[in-house]
Enzyme design. Sequence first.
Site, mmCIF file in Angstrom:
data_model
loop_
_atom_site.group_PDB
_atom_site.id
_atom_site.type_symbol
_atom_site.label_atom_id
_atom_site.label_comp_id
_atom_site.label_asym_id
_atom_site.label_seq_id
_atom_site.Cartn_x
_atom_site.Cartn_y
_atom_site.Cartn_z
ATOM 1 N N ARG A 37 0.826 -1.223 0.000
ATOM 2 C CA ARG A 37 0.000 0.000 0.000
ATOM 3 C C ARG A 37 0.856 1.268 0.000
ATOM 4 O O ARG A 37 0.473 2.286 -0.576
ATOM 5 C CB ARG A 37 -0.945 -0.011 1.213
ATOM 6 N N ILE A 63 -6.628 8.161 -0.595
ATOM 7 C CA ILE A 63 -6.580 6.694 -0.652
ATOM 8 C C ILE A 63 -7.446 6.246 0.529
ATOM 9 O O ILE A 63 -7.262 6.690 1.660
ATOM 10 C CB ILE A 63 -5.126 6.165 -0.565
ATOM 11 N N SER A 64 -8.430 5.400 0.238
ATOM 12 C CA SER A 64 -9.408 5.029 1.271
ATOM 13 C C SER A 64 -8.749 4.285 2.428
ATOM 14 O O SER A 64 -7.723 3.628 2.270
ATOM 15 C CB SER A 64 -10.502 4.132 0.672
ATOM 16 N N GLN A 65 -9.406 4.386 3.578
ATOM 17 C CA GLN A 65 -9.006 3.626 4.758
ATOM 18 C C GLN A 65 -9.002 2.135 4.397
ATOM 19 O O GLN A 65 -9.938 1.655 3.742
ATOM 20 C CB GLN A 65 -10.047 3.921 5.844
#
Length: 213
Positions: A37, A63-65
Site C-alpha cells: 500500500r 486513498i481510502s481507509q
Amino acid sequence: MKDTLKHKGKRKQLVKVLEDKGILSRAVLSAVTEIPRHLFMDSGFEDHAYQDKAFPIGAGQTISQPYTVAFQSELLQLSKGDKILEIGTGSGYQTAVLCTMGAKVFSIERQQELFKKTKLLLSKLGYRPKYLSFGDGYKGLEEFAPYKGIIVTAGAPYVPKPLLSQLAIGGRLVIPVGDDPQMMTLFVRKTETQFEKTELGEFRFVPLLENKN
C-alpha cells in the site's frame, strides 16, 4: 520503490486489525497482505501506510481507509474471473486489491492528472486491469456491461441509474450514498426491474464528481 520485510510485517499487523473489525474474506485479507500500500501513496506518508486511515493522494482525493477497501471488496462476493466495474480509480490501491482477488477490472477515473499517474503506477507494479478509462463515473462503462459487481469509491449524492442498468442479474452494486457522511448501500439485482437494497452503516468518502468532460 522497495517493499521491505518491515513493510510486510506492518501489513500482517494491518490484517489483524481488519480481522478484529470483522473482515472475514480470506481473498480480501490475502490481497491486503500481499499489496504494498505504501507504493500507492506519497513517500511523505510511507510511515503511515499501514495504519487503518485514509490519506490525501493529490487532486483533492484520498486513498481510502484499508477497512473501507476491505469492507467494500468483501461485499462484492466476487469469484475469480468476475467482471467488476470500479468507479473512481483514485490511487489504484482498490484496483490492485480487485486484480489480486482475480477480478477482471474495468475502472473509471474523473481526474485527468490522477488517471495518468495511476495508469503508469499500476502498470509499473504489475497490476493488469482489463480497462482503465478517463471519464464520468455516473455514466458507467456501457460498452463492457453487464458487470457481476460495481464498486463506487466516492460518495454519490444519489444512485446513478446507468450503474443499476449495467449490473448483471444477480450482480452487486456497492455504493456510498449521501452527502457527509454517506450510507454504504448494497443493491443486488434480482430481475430486470427488481433490486434488493441493504444499508450497511455510515462511512466518509470524498464526493463523486460529475459532468466534467
